[in-house]
Enzyme design. Structure first.
Site, PDB file in Angstrom:
ATOM      1  CG  ASP A  39      41.633  34.370  63.440  1.00  0.00           C
ATOM      2  OD1 ASP A  39      40.624  33.678  63.704  1.00  0.00           O
ATOM      3  OD2 ASP A  39      41.682  35.157  62.471  1.00  0.00           O
ATOM      4  N   GLY A 126      40.124  32.355  49.676  1.00  0.00           N
ATOM      5  CA  GLY A 126      40.581  32.116  51.039  1.00  0.00           C
ATOM      6  C   GLY A 126      42.091  31.998  51.167  1.00  0.00           C
ATOM      7  CB  SER A 129      44.060  37.527  46.635  1.00  0.00           C
ATOM      8  OG  SER A 129      42.721  37.935  46.780  1.00  0.00           O
ATOM      9  CG  ASP A 174      44.494  36.711  56.298  1.00  0.00           C
ATOM     10  OD1 ASP A 174      44.684  35.643  56.912  1.00  0.00           O
ATOM     11  OD2 ASP A 174      43.376  37.065  55.885  1.00  0.00           O
TER      12      ASP A 174
HETATM   13  P1  ADP Z   1      40.799  36.539  49.599  1.00  0.00           P
HETATM   14  O1  ADP Z   1      41.601  37.480  50.421  1.00  0.00           O
HETATM   15  O2  ADP Z   1      40.436  35.296  50.326  1.00  0.00           O
HETATM   16  O3  ADP Z   1      41.404  36.228  48.273  1.00  0.00           O
HETATM   17  P2  ADP Z   1      38.958  38.735  49.679  1.00  0.00           P
HETATM   18  O4  ADP Z   1      37.527  38.877  49.318  1.00  0.00           O
HETATM   19  O5  ADP Z   1      39.382  39.089  51.056  1.00  0.00           O
HETATM   20  O6  ADP Z   1      39.397  37.241  49.300  1.00  0.00           O
HETATM   21  O7  ADP Z   1      39.827  39.624  48.685  1.00  0.00           O
HETATM   22  C1  ADP Z   1      39.623  39.547  47.313  1.00  0.00           C
HETATM   23  C2  ADP Z   1      39.537  40.953  46.740  1.00  0.00           C
HETATM   24  O8  ADP Z   1      40.835  41.577  46.800  1.00  0.00           O
HETATM   25  C3  ADP Z   1      39.159  40.975  45.271  1.00  0.00           C
HETATM   26  O9  ADP Z   1      37.759  40.960  45.109  1.00  0.00           O
HETATM   27  C4  ADP Z   1      39.775  42.302  44.813  1.00  0.00           C
HETATM   28  O10 ADP Z   1      38.952  43.383  45.193  1.00  0.00           O
HETATM   29  C5  ADP Z   1      41.048  42.377  45.656  1.00  0.00           C
HETATM   30  N1  ADP Z   1      42.155  41.778  44.886  1.00  0.00           N
HETATM   31  C6  ADP Z   1      42.794  40.625  45.157  1.00  0.00           C
HETATM   32  N2  ADP Z   1      43.740  40.351  44.229  1.00  0.00           N
HETATM   33  C7  ADP Z   1      43.698  41.370  43.332  1.00  0.00           C
HETATM   34  C8  ADP Z   1      44.412  41.679  42.132  1.00  0.00           C
HETATM   35  N3  ADP Z   1      45.347  40.858  41.654  1.00  0.00           N
HETATM   36  N4  ADP Z   1      44.093  42.813  41.496  1.00  0.00           N
HETATM   37  C9  ADP Z   1      43.141  43.636  41.981  1.00  0.00           C
HETATM   38  N5  ADP Z   1      42.439  43.398  43.091  1.00  0.00           N
HETATM   39  C10 ADP Z   1      42.696  42.281  43.769  1.00  0.00           C
HETATM   40 MG    MG Z   2      40.953  38.418  52.208  1.00  0.00          MG
END
Ligand code: ADP
Ligand code: MG
Length: 384
Positions: A39, A126, A129, A174
């Site tokens: 990317d 990864g 989320s 993403d």
């Molecule tokens: P990924 O995107 O790979 O899952 P990231 O570190 O980029 O990992 O994002 C994860 C962060 O996003 C979490 O630590 C939290 O701060 C936020 N997050 C993700 N899902 C939720 C949720 N369901 N509720 C609240 N915060 C969330």
């Molecule tokens: Mg992320």
């Protein structure tokens, strides 16, 4: 990603705010099927939005107060829509506030609201989320504070929210996949031109099984930055800004001029771009054999050239491809731990998952987390 996630968010909202939400949106996580570390080199990627997603449900308050409840973390944050600040106790709230800030900067008068967040995308594995949360927030807020914006602009807005408010230097893929997802299709994205289209899988008997190795190796940030710098240096050697702009023939003719590590990284990226195009072709023609072969080559290239695999990921891939019903497997995402992605015939998924987990446990003593998914539709609103 199912309405169960929304239902569960609605229920939590009623408990927390003693009223019914008026709006709800659901946005999926994603997985990269091919195009590993392409990317930021302006290359190609094949992704799938997953049938796991994040729900944001809530209602406007008519004042300036934003109250957020992270139902999965059992946390509540109270903030002001007039004075957006990071809350160090609730860093998760930044993904929502970043989107509020970007919308306000576009002239959308986002005021106070109550919202509950609920997700079945594992966080920090990864599967993005973070983008699912940003995109669900943007679609949710569009119902409370209506705005018109083309979908790719919403993706860019959410990316800026993560870049600027959260402070994570992510690319667009993403947020793109969370918005443009299609059921039973992969998504092709050209990261240089942002040209994109769905690639219909043409068969509903293939599942996308993600296996989280539950290992995150230290120094990931440093390795990531080093790889990125090596890619940029290799492009520069050819007088270009991005590896994407170096043709395959030119690369092959002159690759031995590069320092060994730069040569290996660049060879991975340029062969990976070619694999994405070949995979798109094979899927469109519904040919299984090349898909199997390309996934194997992709993993080997990560392992030997980009050097972002781990013994655990290698074991998971080597084990998976020997199991019944597995079409192919490779590491996915940043690497140095994290997940593998496996294409598996639907009727073999249960046994495949059990066997893979058992062998991994036997070998490493660790419990892998396995998510059997399907390619699913992108972000949408849900009636509540
Ligand atoms: P990924 O995107 O790979 O899952 P990231 O570190 O980029 O990992 O994002 C994860 C962060 O996003 C979490 O630590 C939290 O701060 C936020 N997050 C993700 N899902 C939720 C949720 N369901 N509720 C609240 N915060 C969330
Ligand atoms: Mg992320």
């Amino acid at each position: 990603m199912s309405n169960t996630t929304v239902d569960s968010a609605v229920q939590a909202y009623q408990e927390q705010f003693d009223s019914r939400p008026t709006a709800a949106a659901l946005a999926p996580g994603r997985v990269e099927i091919m195009g590993n570390h392409t990317d930021y080199n302006g290359g190609y990627v094949l992704l799938a939005a997953l049938d796991r997603g994040t729900a944001v449900v809530g209602a406007a308050t008519g004042d300036d107060t934003i109250t957020l409840v992270a139902a999965d973390f059992k946390r509540r944050a109270v903030l002001s829509a007039r004075d957006l600040k990071r809350d160090s106790q609730n860093s998760w709230a930044s993904y929502v506030l970043g989107v509020v800030q970007q919308l306000q900067q576009q002239g959308v008068p986002v005021g106070g609201f109550n919202a509950v967040l609920r997700s079945d995308v594992p966080s920090g594995s990864g599967l993005s989320s973070s983008a699912a949360l940003e995109v669900a927030t943007a679609f949710f807020l569009r119902q409370l504070f209506p705005y018109e914006m083309p979908p790719m602009e919403i993706a860019r807005l959410c990316q800026r929210a993560e870049n600027q408010f959260v402070g994570v230097n992510c690319g667009i893929m993403d947020q793109f996949s969370s918005i443009f997802g299609r059921a039973d299709s992969l998504l092709f994205l050209d990261c240089l031109t942002l040209t994109h289209h769905p690639v219909h899988m043409g068969r509903d008997d293939v599942a996308i099984v993600i296996c989280d190795s539950a290992v995150k190796h230290a120094l990931t940030g440093g390795d990531y930055n080093t790889r990125r710098a090596e890619c940029m240096a290799a492009a520069q050697h050819f007088g270009r800004k991005l590896l994407r702009e170096v043709s395959w023939d030119e690369f092959v003719a002159r690759e031995m001029e590069l320092p060994e590590n730069e040569r290996k990284r660049a060879r991975h990226v340029l062969t990976e771009d070619r694999r994405v195009l070949a995979m798109r072709e094979a899927i469109a023609r519904k040919e299984t054999a090349p898909v199997c072969h390309l996934l194997a080559e992709g993993h080997a290239s990560c392992r030997d050239l980009f050097e972002n695999s781990t013994p655990e990921l290698d074991f998971l891939v080597d084990t998976a491809v020997m199991l019944d019903g597995c079409i192919g497997a490779k590491l996915t995402g940043g690497g140095w731990g994290g997940c593998t992605v496996n294409l598996v015939h639907q009727d073999a998924v249960r046994q495949f998952s059990q066997d893979l987990a058992a062998r991994y446990k036997e070998k490493t003593g660790r419990a892998a987390h396995i998510y059997a998914c399907r390619a699913a539709q992108g972000a949408h609103t849900v009636k509540v």
